[in-house]
Write a protein that holds these residues in place. Structure first.
Motif, short mmCIF file in Angstrom:
data_model
loop_
_atom_site.label_atom_id
_atom_site.label_comp_id
_atom_site.label_asym_id
_atom_site.label_seq_id
_atom_site.Cartn_x
_atom_site.Cartn_y
_atom_site.Cartn_z
N TYR A 11 0.83 -1.20 0.00
CA TYR A 11 0.00 0.00 0.00
C TYR A 11 0.87 1.25 0.00
O TYR A 11 1.78 1.39 0.82
CB TYR A 11 -0.89 -0.04 1.25
CG TYR A 11 -1.60 1.24 1.57
CD1 TYR A 11 -2.38 1.88 0.62
CD2 TYR A 11 -1.50 1.81 2.83
CE1 TYR A 11 -3.03 3.06 0.91
CE2 TYR A 11 -2.16 2.99 3.14
CZ TYR A 11 -2.92 3.61 2.18
OH TYR A 11 -3.55 4.77 2.46
N CYS A 16 -2.94 7.67 -1.71
CA CYS A 16 -4.33 7.57 -1.23
C CYS A 16 -5.00 8.93 -1.15
O CYS A 16 -4.42 9.89 -0.65
CB CYS A 16 -4.34 6.90 0.15
SG CYS A 16 -6.00 6.74 0.83
N ILE A 17 -6.24 9.00 -1.66
CA ILE A 17 -7.00 10.25 -1.58
C ILE A 17 -8.22 10.09 -0.68
O ILE A 17 -9.10 10.94 -0.65
CB ILE A 17 -7.45 10.72 -2.99
CG1 ILE A 17 -8.26 9.62 -3.69
CG2 ILE A 17 -6.24 11.13 -3.83
CD1 ILE A 17 -8.99 10.10 -4.94
N ALA A 19 -10.72 7.92 -0.86
CA ALA A 19 -11.98 7.64 -1.55
C ALA A 19 -12.78 6.54 -0.86
O ALA A 19 -13.99 6.43 -1.06
CB ALA A 19 -11.71 7.25 -3.00
N ALA A 20 -12.10 5.71 -0.08
CA ALA A 20 -12.72 4.66 0.74
C ALA A 20 -13.36 3.52 -0.04
O ALA A 20 -14.12 2.74 0.52
CB ALA A 20 -13.73 5.25 1.74
N ASN A 21 -13.07 3.42 -1.32
CA ASN A 21 -13.58 2.27 -2.10
C ASN A 21 -13.08 0.97 -1.48
O ASN A 21 -13.82 -0.01 -1.37
CB ASN A 21 -13.09 2.33 -3.54
CG ASN A 21 -13.54 3.58 -4.26
OD1 ASN A 21 -14.00 4.51 -3.63
ND2 ASN A 21 -13.39 3.60 -5.57
N CYS A 22 -11.81 0.96 -1.10
CA CYS A 22 -11.22 -0.26 -0.52
C CYS A 22 -11.95 -0.65 0.76
O CYS A 22 -12.18 -1.83 1.01
CB CYS A 22 -9.73 -0.04 -0.26
SG CYS A 22 -9.38 1.38 0.81
N ALA A 38 -6.55 5.59 3.96
CA ALA A 38 -6.68 4.15 4.20
C ALA A 38 -5.55 3.62 5.09
O ALA A 38 -4.42 4.10 5.03
CB ALA A 38 -6.69 3.41 2.87
N CYS A 60 -9.46 0.93 -6.20
CA CYS A 60 -8.79 2.18 -5.81
C CYS A 60 -8.54 3.06 -7.03
O CYS A 60 -7.85 2.65 -7.97
CB CYS A 60 -7.46 1.86 -5.12
SG CYS A 60 -6.58 3.38 -4.68
S1 SF4 Z 1 -9.57 3.14 -2.41
FE1 SF4 Z 1 -8.58 3.06 -0.42
S2 SF4 Z 1 -6.39 3.27 -0.83
FE2 SF4 Z 1 -7.48 3.93 -2.66
S3 SF4 Z 1 -7.67 6.12 -2.44
FE3 SF4 Z 1 -9.52 5.20 -1.60
S4 SF4 Z 1 -9.11 4.98 0.58
FE4 SF4 Z 1 -7.16 5.31 -0.45
#
Ligand code: SF4
Length: 76
Positions: A11, A16-17, A19-22, A38, A60
């Motif tokens: 990682y 990382c921005i 976005a919280a997709n993960c 993250a 991500c």
């Molecule tokens: S998907 Fe997870 S690792 Fe990727 S930017 Fe969003 S929070 Fe960060």
């Protein structure tokens, strides 16, 4: 019982921005830290989790998450 294959999560927090997709795809593995970025709850996993972990990495938008296979080669 045969040894389980171990995969590694790599990682790059700098990408990382938040976005919280993960976190949505794999909440048992990813959470947001106090800065809204993250944080991995684990760094390795086994075969059973491969689909989910690949999905989380691919979700991500900034490609901050990579998955390395048991042979040391990057999968995502
Ligand atoms: S998907 Fe997870 S690792 Fe990727 S930017 Fe969003 S929070 Fe960060």
């Amino acid at each position: 019982m045969a040894d389980k294959k171990i995969y590694k999560i790599v990682y790059d927090k700098g990408k990382c921005i938040g976005a919280a997709n993960c976190v949505q795809v794999a909440p048992d593995t990813w959470e947001l830290d106090k800065d809204g970025l993250a944080k991995a709850k684990k760094v390795t996993f086994t075969d059973e989790e491969l689909d989910k972990q690949l999905k989380a990495a691919k979700s991500c938008p900034t490609h901050a998450i990579s998955i390395v296979g048991p042979d040391g080669k990057k999968i995502v």
